[in-house]
Design a protein around this motif. Sequence first.
Motif, PDB file in Angstrom:
ATOM      1  N   LEU A  65       0.836  -1.200   0.000  1.00 38.19           N
ATOM      2  CA  LEU A  65       0.000   0.000   0.000  1.00 38.19           C
ATOM      3  C   LEU A  65       0.873   1.253   0.000  1.00 38.19           C
ATOM      4  O   LEU A  65       1.860   1.322   0.727  1.00 38.19           O
ATOM      5  CB  LEU A  65      -0.906   0.027   1.226  1.00 38.19           C
ATOM      6  N   ILE A  69      -2.264   5.529   2.184  1.00 39.38           N
ATOM      7  CA  ILE A  69      -3.296   4.661   2.779  1.00 39.38           C
ATOM      8  C   ILE A  69      -2.700   3.495   3.568  1.00 39.38           C
ATOM      9  O   ILE A  69      -3.433   2.665   4.096  1.00 39.38           O
ATOM     10  CB  ILE A  69      -4.299   4.128   1.720  1.00 39.38           C
ATOM     11  N   ALA A  74       3.656  -3.934   4.644  1.00 36.94           N
ATOM     12  CA  ALA A  74       3.126  -5.272   4.357  1.00 36.94           C
ATOM     13  C   ALA A  74       3.222  -5.538   2.856  1.00 36.94           C
ATOM     14  O   ALA A  74       3.160  -4.609   2.048  1.00 36.94           O
ATOM     15  CB  ALA A  74       1.677  -5.373   4.825  1.00 36.94           C
ATOM     16  N   LEU A  76       2.076  -8.248  -0.480  1.00 34.68           N
ATOM     17  CA  LEU A  76       1.222  -9.336  -0.962  1.00 34.68           C
ATOM     18  C   LEU A  76       1.845  -9.928  -2.221  1.00 34.68           C
ATOM     19  O   LEU A  76       1.977  -9.256  -3.244  1.00 34.68           O
ATOM     20  CB  LEU A  76      -0.187  -8.811  -1.270  1.00 34.68           C
ATOM     21  N   LEU A  91       2.924  -9.879   6.651  1.00 35.28           N
ATOM     22  CA  LEU A  91       2.382  -8.828   7.519  1.00 35.28           C
ATOM     23  C   LEU A  91       3.472  -7.805   7.837  1.00 35.28           C
ATOM     24  O   LEU A  91       4.661  -8.095   7.709  1.00 35.28           O
ATOM     25  CB  LEU A  91       1.858  -9.431   8.831  1.00 35.28           C
ATOM     26  N   SER A  92       3.053  -6.629   8.303  1.00 35.13           N
ATOM     27  CA  SER A  92       4.053  -5.583   8.547  1.00 35.13           C
ATOM     28  C   SER A  92       5.035  -5.985   9.644  1.00 35.13           C
ATOM     29  O   SER A  92       6.154  -5.505   9.678  1.00 35.13           O
ATOM     30  CB  SER A  92       3.375  -4.249   8.868  1.00 35.13           C
ATOM     31  N   ARG A 101      -6.146 -20.582  -3.012  1.00 35.33           N
ATOM     32  CA  ARG A 101      -7.542 -20.475  -3.448  1.00 35.33           C
ATOM     33  C   ARG A 101      -7.746 -21.283  -4.720  1.00 35.33           C
ATOM     34  O   ARG A 101      -6.902 -21.260  -5.622  1.00 35.33           O
ATOM     35  CB  ARG A 101      -7.867 -19.001  -3.763  1.00 35.33           C
TER      36      ARG A 101
ATOM     37  N   ARG B 207      -6.241   3.655  -7.146  1.00 33.90           N
ATOM     38  CA  ARG B 207      -6.968   2.714  -6.275  1.00 33.90           C
ATOM     39  C   ARG B 207      -8.421   3.163  -6.149  1.00 33.90           C
ATOM     40  O   ARG B 207      -8.842   3.722  -5.167  1.00 33.90           O
ATOM     41  CB  ARG B 207      -6.260   2.625  -4.904  1.00 33.90           C
ATOM     42  N   ASP B 243     -10.394   4.079   1.891  1.00 34.01           N
ATOM     43  CA  ASP B 243      -8.980   3.899   1.500  1.00 34.01           C
ATOM     44  C   ASP B 243      -8.742   2.792   0.473  1.00 34.01           C
ATOM     45  O   ASP B 243      -8.154   3.031  -0.567  1.00 34.01           O
ATOM     46  CB  ASP B 243      -8.051   3.680   2.705  1.00 34.01           C
ATOM     47  N   THR B 244      -9.181   1.574   0.788  1.00 35.55           N
ATOM     48  CA  THR B 244      -8.936   0.518  -0.202  1.00 35.55           C
ATOM     49  C   THR B 244     -10.010   0.523  -1.280  1.00 35.55           C
ATOM     50  O   THR B 244      -9.844  -0.086  -2.325  1.00 35.55           O
ATOM     51  CB  THR B 244      -8.948  -0.876   0.444  1.00 35.55           C
ATOM     52  N   GLN B 310     -11.328 -12.827   4.311  1.00 32.98           N
ATOM     53  CA  GLN B 310     -10.039 -12.543   3.678  1.00 32.98           C
ATOM     54  C   GLN B 310      -9.909 -13.298   2.365  1.00 32.98           C
ATOM     55  O   GLN B 310      -9.451 -12.759   1.360  1.00 32.98           O
ATOM     56  CB  GLN B 310      -8.888 -12.985   4.592  1.00 32.98           C
ATOM     57  N   GLU B 311     -10.320 -14.551   2.391  1.00 35.77           N
ATOM     58  CA  GLU B 311     -10.204 -15.366   1.176  1.00 35.77           C
ATOM     59  C   GLU B 311     -11.068 -14.794   0.063  1.00 35.77           C
ATOM     60  O   GLU B 311     -10.665 -14.720  -1.090  1.00 35.77           O
ATOM     61  CB  GLU B 311     -10.602 -16.815   1.467  1.00 35.77           C
ATOM     62  N   LEU B 314      -9.382 -11.867  -1.490  1.00 35.94           N
ATOM     63  CA  LEU B 314      -8.270 -12.207  -2.374  1.00 35.94           C
ATOM     64  C   LEU B 314      -8.780 -12.503  -3.785  1.00 35.94           C
ATOM     65  O   LEU B 314      -8.104 -12.228  -4.773  1.00 35.94           O
ATOM     66  CB  LEU B 314      -7.494 -13.415  -1.838  1.00 35.94           C
ATOM     67  N   PRO B 318      -7.695  -7.714  -3.775  1.00 31.73           N
ATOM     68  CA  PRO B 318      -6.618  -8.148  -2.889  1.00 31.73           C
ATOM     69  C   PRO B 318      -6.069  -7.050  -1.989  1.00 31.73           C
ATOM     70  O   PRO B 318      -5.551  -7.336  -0.917  1.00 31.73           O
ATOM     71  CB  PRO B 318      -5.545  -8.681  -3.838  1.00 31.73           C
ATOM     72  N   SER B 319      -6.216  -5.785  -2.372  1.00 29.15           N
ATOM     73  CA  SER B 319      -5.608  -4.758  -1.521  1.00 29.15           C
ATOM     74  C   SER B 319      -6.302  -4.646  -0.168  1.00 29.15           C
ATOM     75  O   SER B 319      -5.731  -4.112   0.776  1.00 29.15           O
ATOM     76  CB  SER B 319      -5.537  -3.397  -2.218  1.00 29.15           C
ATOM     77  N   VAL B 321      -6.960  -7.178   1.746  1.00 24.33           N
ATOM     78  CA  VAL B 321      -6.192  -8.101   2.589  1.00 24.33           C
ATOM     79  C   VAL B 321      -4.866  -7.460   2.984  1.00 24.33           C
ATOM     80  O   VAL B 321      -4.394  -7.582   4.116  1.00 24.33           O
ATOM     81  CB  VAL B 321      -5.974  -9.436   1.842  1.00 24.33           C
ATOM     82  N   LEU B 322      -4.317  -6.740   2.044  1.00 27.98           N
ATOM     83  CA  LEU B 322      -3.067  -6.028   2.299  1.00 27.98           C
ATOM     84  C   LEU B 322      -3.262  -4.964   3.382  1.00 27.98           C
ATOM     85  O   LEU B 322      -2.388  -4.716   4.213  1.00 27.98           O
ATOM     86  CB  LEU B 322      -2.624  -5.387   0.980  1.00 27.98           C
ATOM     87  N   TRP B 323      -4.420  -4.357   3.360  1.00 25.75           N
ATOM     88  CA  TRP B 323      -4.726  -3.316   4.344  1.00 25.75           C
ATOM     89  C   TRP B 323      -4.708  -3.888   5.763  1.00 25.75           C
ATOM     90  O   TRP B 323      -4.151  -3.304   6.684  1.00 25.75           O
ATOM     91  CB  TRP B 323      -6.085  -2.705   4.011  1.00 25.75           C
ATOM     92  N   ALA B 325      -3.127  -6.611   6.621  1.00 28.05           N
ATOM     93  CA  ALA B 325      -1.750  -7.063   6.861  1.00 28.05           C
ATOM     94  C   ALA B 325      -0.853  -5.895   7.249  1.00 28.05           C
ATOM     95  O   ALA B 325       0.108  -6.047   7.990  1.00 28.05           O
ATOM     96  CB  ALA B 325      -1.208  -7.755   5.615  1.00 28.05           C
ATOM     97  N   ASP B 326      -1.187  -4.718   6.743  1.00 33.33           N
ATOM     98  CA  ASP B 326      -0.353  -3.545   6.972  1.00 33.33           C
ATOM     99  C   ASP B 326      -0.504  -3.004   8.393  1.00 33.33           C
ATOM    100  O   ASP B 326       0.387  -2.329   8.895  1.00 33.33           O
ATOM    101  CB  ASP B 326      -0.709  -2.467   5.947  1.00 33.33           C
ATOM    102  N   ARG B 327      -1.659  -3.272   9.058  1.00 34.51           N
ATOM    103  CA  ARG B 327      -1.843  -2.706  10.405  1.00 34.51           C
ATOM    104  C   ARG B 327      -0.923  -3.348  11.444  1.00 34.51           C
ATOM    105  O   ARG B 327      -0.357  -2.623  12.249  1.00 34.51           O
ATOM    106  CB  ARG B 327      -3.324  -2.809  10.829  1.00 34.51           C
ATOM    107  N   PRO B 328      -0.675  -4.593  11.614  1.00 35.89           N
ATOM    108  CA  PRO B 328      -1.442  -5.700  11.089  1.00 35.89           C
ATOM    109  C   PRO B 328      -2.542  -6.069  12.088  1.00 35.89           C
ATOM    110  O   PRO B 328      -2.293  -6.157  13.281  1.00 35.89           O
ATOM    111  CB  PRO B 328      -0.395  -6.817  11.004  1.00 35.89           C
TER     112      PRO B 328
END
Lengths: 124, 554
Positions: A65, A69, A74, A76, A91-92, A101, B207, B243-244, B310-311, B314, B318-319, B321-323, B325-328
């Motif tokens: 990201l 935002i 992180a 992907l 993850l971060s 999947r 985005r 955001d996403t 989450q699945e 994806l 997909p972003s 899920v990234l969001w 993950a970024d916090r995480p």
Amino acid sequence: MSIVWDPRVCTGCPHTPEPPCARVCPCNLLYRGHDGKLACRDKTGCWDCAACVKACPNEALYLSLPPVIGGNGARLYGRAYRDHTAWRIQLSGGKVIEIKRPALNKIVQSTCGVESSSNSPKTE
Amino acid sequence: MTSWRIEEIDTDIAIVGGGTAGCMAAIAANRLRHDCRTVIIEKAHIQRSGCLAAGVNAINAYLNPGETVNSFVEFVRREAHGVMREDLVAAMAARLNRMTDNLAHWGVPIPRHANGHYLPRGKRSIEIYGERIKPIMAARAQSTGALVLNKTVAVDYIVDDQRVCGVYAFSLKEPVFYVIKASTVICTTGGASGLYRPNNPGSARGRMWYPPSNAGAGYAMGLRAGAEMTGLEMRFIALRVKDTIAPTGSVAQGVRVSQVNALGQSYIPKGSHATTAERLAATLAEEWQGRGPCYLDTTGLTAGQAQQLQEAYLDMCPSMVLWWADRPIAPQEAMFEICGTEPYVVGGHAQAGYWVDTGRATTVVGLLAAGDVAGGAPKKYVSGAMAEGEIAAETAVGFLDQLPPPRVSPDHIQQKLKQITAPLYREKGIGPDLLTEKLQKVMDEYAGGISQGYRLAGPRLERARQMLAEIKENTENMVAVDLYQLMAARETMDRILVAAALVEHLLYRRESRWPAYQYRLDFPAKDDRRWQVFVNSTYNPNTGAFRLQERPVR
Ligand SMILES: Cc1cc2nc3c(=O)[nH]c(=O)nc-3n(C[C@H](O)[C@H](O)[C@H](O)COP(=O)(O)OP(=O)(O)OC[C@H]3O[C@@H](n4cnc5c(N)ncnc54)[C@H](O)[C@@H]3O)c2cc1C
Ligand code: SF4
Ligand code: SF4
């Protein structure tokens, strides 16, 4: 600045007329640059669809990201295989989660009779 | 840029845009007439182009047990607040389930219950594992033997004596100008994003929800060819994760969560029959009354449900899920904030597009339209776009032996080539991106964008009209250094024309029919007696004037 690639891993896919990542970008943002490696016309126009990420045979690309935002680093990664897509989420904090999947329905028909999704994730 | 090569191609059917509707049209045409020659013109690569590039996780138009064509029509009538084409919606609804079965047959994983039914996600929606939906459809379309021109940008129809008989296009790979002569053309270019300033600034501007690559080419080409358009004023503004800009449907429908304001109060009662537009308007109302931000309350999800969520993301966005993950964080650890997107013009969710007959023929001879670019039939989504692609192909095949062979004069080809490629030969001027930025600012501020809370008013719209005329003049100064920028220049031209048409529609409807999508501060009431009508427009490319007219709702 949502897609990021590692120029040390990117081979530029020299044996293809157009690199797989560039071929599938719906926004036509990617191309093989002068140095023979991946180049992007305008990262700010990226839709974050991950089509390029999944098409790269060398996993040289990932989504991240932009700071406005996100910004915590992180990543992907993903790869499209014939009958499934393999995602790797970094993850971060550094922890990695993998999720598979189904992408072609033979698997689904043989394993899914009930409500929940067939592929439970592996967590490392 | 060195000299251009002109390549002429003769075909029976030319399909503009190899997306959902376009792929299905090619497949259906081949099934109906094996000897039918088909060309698909696609600006990206059909393997991953348009709305389906990332994938989808649901088929949002499907008749689950208990639903019928009639109940679907009634649902759409409510959603469209009375203004919709029953004939179009009914014809589409009758095919939704068969289109879904097609996808399953071709290999898209669609989970089923032990009893054989697909898993419902709502009354008219089912779950799918659709990450690979586009490559699967594309492979089918390619296997018909259709000639697919990938990385080829359609720019205008070839018009001869009021009949569309082909398409002009150029390649992004080399300076090749295509003259594709066809007995029938099917337009499937999708809707238009990028008319308004988007949610995210600068580095994240791409985005957005609707694909940035669907720039409204089909609408613009149709307008320039004199085709009648309908319902542009029913804009589509999606309620999305902030955001996403990820769709919220997966959460709200897939696992049932409530929508709450900042005080934790649920402002849309459970089981409410509110329309999509009303849900958005309710969220905005909370904001304006100081009870924002608003959230989807995911904190009650079990770990299993969160995993499922989450699945599902994806497979489609997909972003999101990234969001996390970024916090995480895990999805159940925090509610997620929601917002409205910038307004889009898209016939597959709202109803902006070509005015077509039941066979999806437009008002111009030789031209058909299907999917997000076709008007009058909201709530198409994937299966509806496919249904329309099939209907259009049936009509096109029926036309094949009826229309005389297409004609195009060499003079006209040269003129068009010169006009299209002009930005490459200008020494100085304005880049397409800068002009698009200007367009988006004007639309945002004067034609009800995010900064205006989507609210519209006559005087502001008139100002927008004026400023758009100025922006249009700037297009004469656009410069492009390569073929990619030439495409961007074309997208900018198209967006400016679609925006101008949109403003005319917004000015014309002097009532407020669709909450948030079309709300006039100067005419705040809905007026069924006067305005239960379609607003249609045609454009005169010679004078630059629009002619607006009303058509009754039957
Ligand atoms: C992010 C997102 C998620 C969605 N999720 C779902 C879901 O889960 N379930 C569901 O049922 N529906 C979903 N939808 C809606 C559905 O995907 C669309 O309504 C449908 O795919 C529209 O089909 P189409 O053929 O009209 O447009 P598209 O499939 O977008 O096709 C348009 C094509 O035209 C091409 N094109 C555009 N301009 C030109 C030009 N000038 N020259 C040549 N080619 C051109 C584009 O590259 C594209 O390939 C989603 C939509 C989006 C954007
Ligand atoms: S596909 Fe991967 S390795 Fe090939 S050019 Fe693209 S990023 Fe580089
Ligand atoms: S994520 Fe999608 S839009 Fe962005 S560069 Fe990759 S393919 Fe193109």
